[in-house]
Design an enzyme around this catalytic site. Structure first.
Site, short mmCIF file in Angstrom:
data_model
loop_
_atom_site.label_atom_id
_atom_site.label_comp_id
_atom_site.label_asym_id
_atom_site.label_seq_id
_atom_site.Cartn_x
_atom_site.Cartn_y
_atom_site.Cartn_z
CG PHE A 186 -0.16 -0.07 2.53
CD1 PHE A 186 -0.08 1.24 3.23
CD2 PHE A 186 0.25 -1.16 3.00
CE1 PHE A 186 0.61 1.29 4.40
CE2 PHE A 186 0.76 -1.11 4.47
CZ PHE A 186 1.10 0.29 5.18
CB CYS A 187 1.69 3.85 -1.71
SG CYS A 187 0.84 3.78 -3.23
CB THR A 188 -0.06 8.44 -0.21
OG1 THR A 188 1.30 8.35 0.64
CG2 THR A 188 -1.20 9.61 0.17
N GLY A 190 -2.00 5.03 -4.35
CA GLY A 190 -1.99 3.93 -5.37
C GLY A 190 -0.71 3.85 -6.21
CB ILE A 215 -3.64 5.44 2.78
CG1 ILE A 215 -2.47 4.50 2.63
CG2 ILE A 215 -4.06 5.97 4.12
CD1 ILE A 215 -0.92 4.90 3.29
#
Length: 312
Positions: A186-188, A190, A215
């Site tokens: 996951f990241c901020t 995508g 997220i």
């Protein structure tokens, strides 16, 4: 921290749109001038990166202005299916507009990686908890250390990297990642996971998943009482962080090193607004701090005159 997001746009008048889209762009440079001019005409600020592989960035401004820019982008054949994630801000989220031409819209530095050719399996926010709660899953946060410091998913592995360029080397140095069959990333918003999952697939990992919309989409859609997210999510604008419901967090930004600051950090004797914080105090010289103090003074004087100091 309690979300402060509200439908009352008089309290949060600024519309923020985070976007990215991988595609083949013919002559991406042709879009730079018109896009910059359109944003300036509509009081839209932020940063947009253009490359042969697509577009990435975040913009903020009045509702109609942001809508006009998004409509312009979707009118381009390459970006017709562009999606964006939306939130609101109580103050102007960016101070200026920058449209930049880049080699990559998110820099990993591995030239063979192409998310349009191979990528991990997207997981909807509603299904994310089940995946990361599976004992056969390793959960990896692909963001930088200053981002993970203020919030992450429960049980996630933190690579402790300074930049995304360090991620491939971290993966190759951690053979233990092969000990479980599933990798969830996951990241901020995508975009980093598009390349991170593509890289993992190229490295021989078979079951690779990533959080669709990142997220931000998870915090928007998953109720706080069901959430496995802990803390706040760093965002690259003047809000600094957001929480569940995409309400604004309590963090401030150190203007000397750009790290997010908690209330505890701001209570430290090493914190001086615009000058230093616990994260950068020891690596700055007194000459640095004096220079930052002068910059902060000039910014204060500009505010008192009703002007904006360009170096603030």
């Amino acid at each position: 921290m309690s979300p402060v997001m509200t439908d009352d746009t008089t309290l949060q008048p600024w519309r923020v749109a985070a976007l990215y889209h991988f595609t083949r762009v013919h002559d991406h440079a042709r879009l730079r001038g018109p896009l910059q001019a359109l944003c300036e005409e509509n009081d839209v600020c932020g940063t947009l990166l253009l490359a042969h592989e697509g577009i990435n960035g975040t913009i903020g401004g009045p509702d109609d202005g942001v809508g006009t820019v998004l409509a312009f982008l979707r009118a381009q054949p390459e970006f017709a299916s562009l999606e964006h994630k939306e939130s609101r801000a109580s103050k102007k989220p960016f101070l200026r507009m920058k449209v930049k031409l880049k080699k990559e819209i998110v820099t990993m530095g591995v030239e063979t990686i192409d998310p349009l050719r191979v990528v991990g399996t997207y997981v909807e926010p509603a299904d994310w908890n089940s995946l990361i709660s599976d004992p056969d899953t390793i959960v990896i946060d692909t963001r930088n250390d200053y981002e993970t410091a203020i919030g992450t998913f429960k049980g996630a592995v933190d690579p402790d990297i300074k930049t995304f360029r360090e991620f491939p080397a971290w993966v190759r140095a951690n053979a233990g990642l092969h000990n479980k069959p599933k990798i969830a990333m996951f990241c901020t918003g995508g975009i980093r996971c598009e390349k991170a999952t593509a890289f993992m697939k190229e490295e021989g990992f078979d079951e690779v998943f990533h959080l669709k919309g990142g997220i931000l989409k998870y915090l928007e859609q998953v109720p706080e009482e069901e959430s496995l997210w802990e803390g706040a999510c760093f965002v690259f604008d003047e809000r600094v962080s957001v929480v569940h419901g995409l309400g604004e967090g309590d963090h401030k930004l150190c203007r000397a090193c750009r790290n997010p600051l908690t209330a505890e950090a701001m209570a430290s004797p090493h914190y001086e607004a615009g000058v230093s914080c616990p994260a950068c105090h020891e690596v700055r010289t007194e000459d640095d701090r004096n220079r930052f103090r002068e910059r902060e003074k000039q910014a204060r004087l500009a505010r008192e005159r009703g002007q904006r100091h360009m170096g603030s």
